[in-house]
Design a protein around this motif. Structure first.
Motif, PDB file in Angstrom:
ATOM      1  N   ASN A   1      -3.178   0.330  -3.450  1.00 28.58           N
ATOM      2  CA  ASN A   1      -2.851  -0.468  -3.214  1.00 28.58           C
ATOM      3  C   ASN A   1      -1.926  -1.084  -3.984  1.00 28.58           C
ATOM      4  O   ASN A   1      -2.830  -1.491  -5.651  1.00 28.58           O
ATOM      5  CB  ASN A   1      -4.039  -1.608  -3.306  1.00 28.58           C
ATOM      6  CG  ASN A   1      -3.675  -3.422  -2.724  1.00 28.58           C
ATOM      7  OD1 ASN A   1      -2.311  -4.090  -3.598  1.00 28.58           O
ATOM      8  ND2 ASN A   1      -4.692  -4.142  -2.347  1.00 28.58           N
TER       9      ASN A   1
ATOM     10  N   SER B   1       0.515  -9.663   0.108  1.00 27.44           N
ATOM     11  CA  SER B   1       0.900  -9.389   1.300  1.00 27.44           C
ATOM     12  C   SER B   1       2.483  -9.705   1.463  1.00 27.44           C
ATOM     13  O   SER B   1       3.388  -8.802   2.165  1.00 27.44           O
ATOM     14  CB  SER B   1       0.239 -10.079   2.312  1.00 27.44           C
ATOM     15  OG  SER B   1      -0.947 -10.394   2.972  1.00 27.44           O
TER      16      SER B   1
ATOM     17  N   HIS C   1      -9.825  -7.496   5.252  1.00 27.38           N
ATOM     18  CA  HIS C   1      -8.924  -7.538   4.151  1.00 27.38           C
ATOM     19  C   HIS C   1      -7.874  -7.975   4.483  1.00 27.38           C
ATOM     20  O   HIS C   1      -6.317  -8.236   4.035  1.00 27.38           O
ATOM     21  CB  HIS C   1      -8.420  -5.709   4.865  1.00 27.38           C
ATOM     22  CG  HIS C   1      -8.310  -5.774   6.337  1.00 27.38           C
ATOM     23  ND1 HIS C   1      -9.332  -6.032   7.087  1.00 27.38           N
ATOM     24  CD2 HIS C   1      -6.998  -5.604   7.023  1.00 27.38           C
ATOM     25  CE1 HIS C   1      -9.032  -5.543   8.182  1.00 27.38           C
ATOM     26  NE2 HIS C   1      -8.329  -5.740   8.718  1.00 27.38           N
TER      27      HIS C   1
ATOM     28  N   GLU D   1      -6.724  -8.970   0.575  1.00 30.96           N
ATOM     29  CA  GLU D   1      -4.620  -8.399   0.522  1.00 30.96           C
ATOM     30  C   GLU D   1      -3.788  -9.362  -0.111  1.00 30.96           C
ATOM     31  O   GLU D   1      -3.124  -9.262  -1.592  1.00 30.96           O
ATOM     32  CB  GLU D   1      -4.285  -7.535   0.992  1.00 30.96           C
ATOM     33  CG  GLU D   1      -2.797  -7.120   1.320  1.00 30.96           C
ATOM     34  CD  GLU D   1      -2.486  -6.157   2.284  1.00 30.96           C
ATOM     35  OE1 GLU D   1      -0.875  -6.294   2.762  1.00 30.96           O
ATOM     36  OE2 GLU D   1      -3.104  -5.263   3.040  1.00 30.96           O
TER      37      GLU D   1
ATOM     38  N   HIS E   1       0.631  -1.290   0.108  1.00 28.91           N
ATOM     39  CA  HIS E   1      -0.119   0.207   0.143  1.00 28.91           C
ATOM     40  C   HIS E   1       0.885   0.646  -0.092  1.00 28.91           C
ATOM     41  O   HIS E   1       1.796   1.756   0.619  1.00 28.91           O
ATOM     42  CB  HIS E   1      -0.740   0.512   1.894  1.00 28.91           C
ATOM     43  CG  HIS E   1      -2.123  -0.999   1.428  1.00 28.91           C
ATOM     44  ND1 HIS E   1      -2.713  -1.218   1.057  1.00 28.91           N
ATOM     45  CD2 HIS E   1      -1.957  -2.295   1.817  1.00 28.91           C
ATOM     46  CE1 HIS E   1      -3.469  -2.237   0.924  1.00 28.91           C
ATOM     47  NE2 HIS E   1      -2.540  -3.439   1.751  1.00 28.91           N
TER      48      HIS E   1
ATOM     49  N   HIS F   1       1.156  -9.283   7.425  1.00 28.91           N
ATOM     50  CA  HIS F   1       0.195  -8.662   6.898  1.00 28.91           C
ATOM     51  C   HIS F   1      -0.166  -7.718   8.252  1.00 28.91           C
ATOM     52  O   HIS F   1      -0.958  -7.082   7.587  1.00 28.91           O
ATOM     53  CB  HIS F   1      -0.420  -8.947   6.512  1.00 28.91           C
ATOM     54  CG  HIS F   1      -1.305 -10.117   6.587  1.00 28.91           C
ATOM     55  ND1 HIS F   1      -2.388 -10.001   7.119  1.00 28.91           N
ATOM     56  CD2 HIS F   1      -1.053 -11.568   6.860  1.00 28.91           C
ATOM     57  CE1 HIS F   1      -3.385 -11.434   7.692  1.00 28.91           C
ATOM     58  NE2 HIS F   1      -2.516 -12.046   7.763  1.00 28.91           N
TER      59      HIS F   1
ATOM     60  N   GLU G   1     -12.022  -6.210  -1.225  1.00 23.64           N
ATOM     61  CA  GLU G   1     -12.308  -6.736  -0.336  1.00 23.64           C
ATOM     62  C   GLU G   1     -13.753  -6.900  -0.185  1.00 23.64           C
ATOM     63  O   GLU G   1     -13.942  -7.939   0.805  1.00 23.64           O
ATOM     64  CB  GLU G   1     -12.554  -5.301   0.911  1.00 23.64           C
ATOM     65  CG  GLU G   1     -12.237  -5.380   2.321  1.00 23.64           C
ATOM     66  CD  GLU G   1     -12.073  -4.348   2.814  1.00 23.64           C
ATOM     67  OE1 GLU G   1     -12.837  -4.104   3.900  1.00 23.64           O
ATOM     68  OE2 GLU G   1     -11.054  -3.846   2.652  1.00 23.64           O
TER      69      GLU G   1
END
Length: 569
Positions: free
Chosen positions: A60, A287, A316, A320, A13, A479, A326
């Motif tokens: 992201n 992640s 999430h 991810e 992110h 993560h 999501e």
């Protein structure tokens, strides 16, 4: 004007802090976009107001809204409101250099790299921010910088590439040919696992419930199970798996399926990811992008139409890693929890355990169940030398306790226990279901394992022997923050662990605080929710509307067109 004030990374992110010294109220209403020099919108940032003239933008980089990485190219960051003129984010030189915020994510065991770089447009009157995204793969040319490859090397490379391409073409051909006649067959559900040769707990529970509800009268329900990590299979076996996939209308998976990396499934096929590990701490999938063994920009995980979670608050943790939205993660609860939370099943299992292991009855049971160390299944191990067996045994004598060692399935063999300790130490690696051991466990000792979530429902204490926390965070990656998300006390040495056990210092209040966050449903209805909501397609309005709204939002952003940048002329 709007200026970039700071930038930072949180795994995949990208976070930008942007600010304006004018029109303070207007910045709250602006939407921020990542825009190609041609004027095409690639993605929209999610923004959070920091103060009256500052917002925090988040992106992201592995998901542009279409479950794809940001496409290679040069981009601006533009702000716009409904019907207004776009405003470019500028760099005012308030910090020394932009280059320090660039990031490189190596993937494919070093065969590829995805880079994000920052710079300014040198040819504009104002220092407009530019971002360059680039997906680059290692050259497969015949020569490198230092030596010329021999004819035999080039021939081997050519043969290997040709064989790989032929294998992919062969699989696609099988799929297309069999899929073409799909309309002649009854609708089919396929339980597919390429990591183990028996049904994993969630798949087994869901399969049994489907049969119990009579879905086998409406669908043909089949299983395809192979342990490709431990065994080798012929191309004929692989062709048979592709044929099963081609016949399926709904595919239920519990792990990574390598065939999905290259096989394009028909649009009508629905893939439901149950994920065997729950919401653990270990970085998996996207992640841990940039770590060894992380996925390529497009991989099998993104094939999932839906994944599931235990609660809405932790969705999430699944979206991810899988590289999906999501809203595609539906909080049905995990199917394996149904038998686990069944009172009659618990009474039966407890009785069987005490009959099989009479030494456990009437004693305090401690379960030592850490995750593995090592890169993968082939190199997995646990450093038993860190365990002070002598001191642990004395503790067990003092408290009339027994310790059950249940290592990660990838750690080979049984725990070697000296004969003098065997009246209180027991290796339980061969016992198939760790959840059943939770019924009789009074204290769980683990580290980064996802088993803590099932154990939380027992409302019993836990300790975390995280001796390698800092190294693990760097090498494997988390993560989310570990220290603030474990439901118990963290011990960095074995002496600390023994002290916490003797003093009963468990920080148990964390369990009661975290339970409502991690579980929306504490019942035996997870299988039914997966069947009704995802298999049969009766998704509750709350989740179907949210998913559609998210897709509409992405479509709206990507249909916007802004004037091209002058440097693009």
């Amino acid at each position: 004007m709007i200026y970039l004030k700071d930038a930072s990374w949180e795994r995949i992110h990208l976070n930008l802090i942007v600010s304006t010294d004018k029109e303070a109220e207007r910045i709250r209403s602006l939407r921020f976009y990542l825009v190609a020099l041609s004027g095409r919108v690639e993605a929209e940032f999610r923004n959070t107001v920091v103060d009256e003239n500052t917002v925090r933008l988040s992106l992201n980089v592995t998901n542009n809204g279409l479950n794809r990485c940001i496409e290679s190219g040069t981009y601006r960051v533009l702000a716009a409101d409904e019907g207004g003129e776009p405003t470019a984010v500028l760099f005012d030189g308030s910090f020394e250099t932009l280059s320090r915020y660039g990031r490189s994510f190596v993937y494919g065991a070093g065969n590829g790299v995805y880079t994000v770089s920052f710079m300014t447009d040198e040819f504009s009157d104002l220092p407009e921010l530019r971002m360059i995204f680039l997906d680059a793969k290692k050259s497969d040319g015949k020569e490198d910088l230092y030596r010329k490859r021999s004819f035999s090397d080039r021939l081997k490379r050519f043969v290997k590439r040709s064989a790989d391409a032929a294998n992919v073409w062969f699989q696609k051909a099988i799929y297309s040919c069999i899929r073409a006649f799909r309309f002649l067959r009854k609708p089919r559900i396929l339980f597919l696992d390429e990591k183990r040769d028996v049904l994993a707990p969630s798949m087994s529970a869901l399969y049994d419930r489907m049969i119990g509800r009579g879905l086998d009268k409406r669908y043909v329900i089949k299983c395809s199970l192979r342990n490709t990590e431990s065994n080798s299979y012929s191309k004929l076996s692989t062709a048979a798996v592709i044929a099963r996939i081609a016949k399926a209308d709904i595919i239920i998976v519990d792990d990574y399926v390598p065939a999905f990396n290259t096989l394009r499934l028909a649009d009508s096929v629905k893939v439901i990811q149950l994920w065997h590990a729950g919401a653990g701490f270990k970085g998996v999938g996207y992640s841990r992008w940039g770590h060894f063994g992380c996925p390529a920009p497009f991989c099998a995980h993104r094939r999932s139409d839906y994944a599931i979670s235990d609660s809405k608050a932790i969705r999430h943790f699944f979206s991810e890693p899988f590289g999906i939205m999501e809203e595609q993660v539906i909080p049905t609860g995990m199917p394996r929890m149904d038998p686990y939370l069944d009172g009659e099943n618990r009474r039966r299992v407890e009785q069987e355990l005490y009959e099989r292991y009479p030494a456990f009855k009437g004693r305090r049971v401690i379960l030592f169940a850490p995750t593995y160390r090592g890169r993968n299944r082939k190199t997995a191990y646990y450093p038993y030398e860190l365990i002070d067996f002598e001191s642990l045994y004395r503790y067990c004598e003092d408290t009339d306790s027994v310790v059950l060692f249940k290592m990660h399935p990838w750690v080979p063999g049984e725990v070697e226990i000296e004969a003098r300790f065997r009246d209180r130490f027991f290796s339980m690696n061969a016992y198939p279901n760790i959840n059943e051991l939770f019924y009789i466990t009074d204290l769980l000792i683990t580290d980064y394992s996802s088993c803590i979530y099932e154990f939380m429902l027992m409302k019993k204490p836990m300790l975390f022997f995280a001796y390698d926390h800092d190294r693990y965070a760097v090498s494997r990656g988390f993560h989310r923050d570990y220290a603030s998300n474990v439901p118990g006390k963290i011990c960095l040495t074995f002496d600390e662990l023994l002290r916490a056990m003797r003093e009963e210092d468990y920080e148990f209040d964390k369990v009661e605080r975290m339970l409502p966050l991690y579980f929306d449903h504490v019942d035996t209805g997870s299988c039914d929710r997966v069947i009704d909501w995802l298999v049969l397609g009766n998704l509750p309005e709350e989740y179907s509307a949210a998913l559609q709204a998210r897709r509409d939002e992405v479509d709206r952003a990507r249909t916007l067109r802004f004037p091209p940048a002058s440097s693009a002329d």
